[in-house]
Design an enzyme around this catalytic site. Sequence first.
Site, mmCIF file in Angstrom:
data_model
loop_
_atom_site.group_PDB
_atom_site.id
_atom_site.type_symbol
_atom_site.label_atom_id
_atom_site.label_comp_id
_atom_site.label_asym_id
_atom_site.label_seq_id
_atom_site.Cartn_x
_atom_site.Cartn_y
_atom_site.Cartn_z
ATOM 1 N N ILE A 118 -2.943 -6.002 -8.648
ATOM 2 C CA ILE A 118 -1.764 -6.718 -9.126
ATOM 3 C C ILE A 118 -1.714 -8.142 -8.552
ATOM 4 O O ILE A 118 -1.318 -9.087 -9.231
ATOM 5 C CB ILE A 118 -0.487 -5.933 -8.714
ATOM 6 C CG1 ILE A 118 -0.513 -4.528 -9.332
ATOM 7 C CG2 ILE A 118 0.769 -6.676 -9.132
ATOM 8 C CD1 ILE A 118 0.481 -3.562 -8.695
ATOM 9 N N SER A 160 8.089 -0.265 -4.170
ATOM 10 C CA SER A 160 7.584 0.759 -5.089
ATOM 11 C C SER A 160 8.685 1.769 -5.344
ATOM 12 O O SER A 160 9.563 1.974 -4.491
ATOM 13 C CB SER A 160 6.390 1.479 -4.473
ATOM 14 O OG SER A 160 6.051 2.604 -5.264
ATOM 15 N N TYR A 194 3.651 5.916 3.407
ATOM 16 C CA TYR A 194 3.627 4.880 2.386
ATOM 17 C C TYR A 194 5.038 4.645 1.850
ATOM 18 O O TYR A 194 5.510 3.503 1.780
ATOM 19 C CB TYR A 194 2.679 5.287 1.257
ATOM 20 C CG TYR A 194 2.638 4.293 0.122
ATOM 21 C CD1 TYR A 194 2.007 3.060 0.275
ATOM 22 C CD2 TYR A 194 3.242 4.581 -1.102
ATOM 23 C CE1 TYR A 194 1.977 2.148 -0.762
ATOM 24 C CE2 TYR A 194 3.207 3.671 -2.147
ATOM 25 C CZ TYR A 194 2.576 2.455 -1.978
ATOM 26 O OH TYR A 194 2.556 1.545 -3.005
ATOM 27 N N LYS A 250 7.460 1.221 2.015
ATOM 28 C CA LYS A 250 8.015 0.578 0.816
ATOM 29 C C LYS A 250 9.546 0.505 0.905
ATOM 30 O O LYS A 250 10.145 -0.467 0.449
ATOM 31 C CB LYS A 250 7.560 1.314 -0.440
ATOM 32 C CG LYS A 250 6.053 1.240 -0.674
ATOM 33 C CD LYS A 250 5.610 -0.119 -1.182
ATOM 34 C CE LYS A 250 4.654 -0.834 -0.318
ATOM 35 N NZ LYS A 250 4.274 -2.164 -0.810
HETATM 36 N N1 LIG Z 1 -0.705 0.321 -8.167
HETATM 37 C C1 LIG Z 1 0.494 0.854 -8.310
HETATM 38 O O1 LIG Z 1 0.723 1.709 -9.175
HETATM 39 C C2 LIG Z 1 1.626 0.413 -7.428
HETATM 40 C C3 LIG Z 1 2.865 1.034 -7.607
HETATM 41 C C4 LIG Z 1 3.941 0.630 -6.819
HETATM 42 C C5 LIG Z 1 3.772 -0.390 -5.895
HETATM 43 N N2 LIG Z 1 2.562 -0.983 -5.719
HETATM 44 C C6 LIG Z 1 2.440 -2.065 -4.727
HETATM 45 O O2 LIG Z 1 1.850 -3.199 -5.312
HETATM 46 C C7 LIG Z 1 1.127 -3.935 -4.331
HETATM 47 C C8 LIG Z 1 -0.259 -4.251 -4.831
HETATM 48 O O3 LIG Z 1 -0.946 -3.043 -4.994
HETATM 49 P P1 LIG Z 1 -2.243 -2.810 -5.882
HETATM 50 O O4 LIG Z 1 -2.000 -1.569 -6.646
HETATM 51 O O5 LIG Z 1 -2.633 -4.051 -6.578
HETATM 52 O O6 LIG Z 1 -3.289 -2.434 -4.715
HETATM 53 P P2 LIG Z 1 -4.833 -2.767 -4.482
HETATM 54 O O7 LIG Z 1 -5.564 -2.950 -5.766
HETATM 55 O O8 LIG Z 1 -5.292 -1.728 -3.532
HETATM 56 O O9 LIG Z 1 -4.764 -4.176 -3.742
HETATM 57 C C9 LIG Z 1 -4.162 -4.272 -2.489
HETATM 58 C C10 LIG Z 1 -4.468 -5.629 -1.903
HETATM 59 O O10 LIG Z 1 -3.939 -5.661 -0.551
HETATM 60 C C11 LIG Z 1 -4.958 -6.109 0.298
HETATM 61 N N3 LIG Z 1 -4.834 -5.657 1.686
HETATM 62 C C12 LIG Z 1 -4.902 -4.396 2.159
HETATM 63 N N4 LIG Z 1 -4.806 -4.392 3.491
HETATM 64 C C13 LIG Z 1 -4.693 -5.692 3.887
HETATM 65 C C14 LIG Z 1 -4.594 -6.340 5.134
HETATM 66 N N5 LIG Z 1 -4.596 -5.645 6.278
HETATM 67 N N6 LIG Z 1 -4.480 -7.686 5.158
HETATM 68 C C15 LIG Z 1 -4.486 -8.391 4.023
HETATM 69 N N7 LIG Z 1 -4.596 -7.835 2.800
HETATM 70 C C16 LIG Z 1 -4.711 -6.495 2.746
HETATM 71 C C17 LIG Z 1 -6.247 -5.590 -0.313
HETATM 72 O O11 LIG Z 1 -7.359 -6.265 0.219
HETATM 73 P P3 LIG Z 1 -8.845 -5.588 0.230
HETATM 74 O O12 LIG Z 1 -9.378 -5.740 -1.172
HETATM 75 O O13 LIG Z 1 -9.566 -6.411 1.239
HETATM 76 O O14 LIG Z 1 -8.669 -4.152 0.615
HETATM 77 C C18 LIG Z 1 -5.970 -5.905 -1.778
HETATM 78 O O15 LIG Z 1 -6.207 -7.267 -2.022
HETATM 79 C C19 LIG Z 1 1.155 -3.088 -3.058
HETATM 80 O O16 LIG Z 1 2.134 -3.609 -2.184
HETATM 81 C C20 LIG Z 1 1.550 -1.714 -3.556
HETATM 82 O O17 LIG Z 1 2.243 -0.985 -2.571
HETATM 83 C C21 LIG Z 1 1.482 -0.607 -6.477
#
Ligand SMILES: NC(=O)c1ccc[n+]([C@@H]2O[C@H](COP(=O)([O-])OP(=O)(O)OC[C@H]3O[C@@H](n4cnc5c(N)ncnc54)[C@H](OP(=O)(O)O)[C@@H]3O)[C@@H](O)[C@H]2O)c1
Length: 313
Positions: A47, A169, A201, A205
């Site tokens: 995202i 979330s 988690y 959130k």
């Molecule tokens: N996907 C869903 O359905 C969903 C639903 C509700 C909420 N969310 C929220 O949306 C946000 C984005 O999620 P996403 O689904 O896009 O997840 P994602 O594809 O796993 O991406 C997460 C990002 O966070 C980075 N990250 C993780 N640990 C880190 C650290 N210690 N320091 C700096 N960056 C770090 C990752 O970097 P690396 O690539 O280096 O690991 C990656 O760039 C999150 O906050 C998640 O909780 C997602």
Amino acid sequence: MSLLGYIAAAVGFYVFIYYTFLRRTRCKSLVKLYGKTAIVTGSNTGIGKATALALAKRGARVILACRSRGRADAAVYDIRRESGNQQVLFMALDLSSLQSVRDFVQTFLKTEPRLDFLINNAGVTGEGRTREGFGLEFGVNHLGHFLLTLLLLDRLKQCAPSRIVTLASIAHYGGHIDFSLLDQTKDVVTERKLLKRFWDYSTSKLCNMLFTRELANRLEGTNVSCFSVHPGLVRTKLTRTMSGLLAAVLSKLFFLEPEEGAQTTLHCVLQEGLEPFSGRYFSNCALAQGSAKSRDDALAKKLWEVSERLVGI
Ligand SMILES: NC(=O)c1ccc[n+]([C@@H]2O[C@H](COP(=O)([O-])OP(=O)(O)OC[C@H]3O[C@@H](n4cnc5c(N)ncnc54)[C@H](OP(=O)(O)O)[C@@H]3O)[C@@H](O)[C@H]2O)c1
Ligand SMILES: *[C@@H]1O[C@H](CO)[C@@H](O)[C@H](O)[C@H]1NC(C)=O
């Protein structure tokens, strides 16, 4: 039940899921962002990357605040090529280290004159500890972003009107903060609890939402506003555990693409007139309510005070 009955029930179930989790609403704002600067944490994939691309397409200068130079450089390359905007750059930020957060802010403040939008997007699930020994999800998702935001507040105030968007979330409904555990475990969720990873988690959130709520109180009168967001159920690294053809079909039916998942974040960054709703929670590009706990102002204040102590501010 007859076959028709089963089919009708399945269709009904899907319609329910679709309207509850999968409505593909889009940010309608046409605002351009020339001369504005945005930081997006965790923007090398998922995202965050989709959000950074959309902001770059609108002309913003976009800082990819990521922990891996290699992964971020690849994203910088993709975003520059797709947006035609060269003002996209990487700055190292590892939210699992408070020292890294401080180093990032120092570099940023020294080299960049503006900050208009801070997007606290990075998120992890999984076991582990941060550099300072905090539970990984509480430490990265909440504490890292808490310190980052506080250290950038003066710059955001100078550039007001400005906005802070934090990814929460719908999972926050399962969150429960137990402050009494902190001294012993450096976490707010007990180690022994069943499904610890899920509660951890969810709780992180919930913290994101309570943080946003208390932040809005503290920002009153500054023209800096802040929002928390549920992006929808999005197919990213975070949710990608299946593979194969069936998985591909299921994920088309039940998950949004990252570009769709970025829409509510974009709405909170771009939509005019949201200032009166500072501190609130958005989903499907609209105001939403969140759990009773996420609206508990006393809890939000307590979390803020505890977090200040934990990050040493
Ligand atoms: N996907 C869903 O359905 C969903 C639903 C509700 C909420 N969310 C929220 O949306 C946000 C984005 O999620 P996403 O689904 O896009 O997840 P994602 O594809 O796993 O991406 C997460 C990002 O966070 C980075 N990250 C993780 N640990 C880190 C650290 N210690 N320091 C700096 N960056 C770090 C990752 O970097 P690396 O690539 O280096 O690991 C990656 O760039 C999150 O906050 C998640 O909780 C997602
Ligand atoms: C906030 O914005 C309003 C309207 O633009 C302006 O009148 C006011 O001075 C601003 N306040 C601060 C503290 O910048």
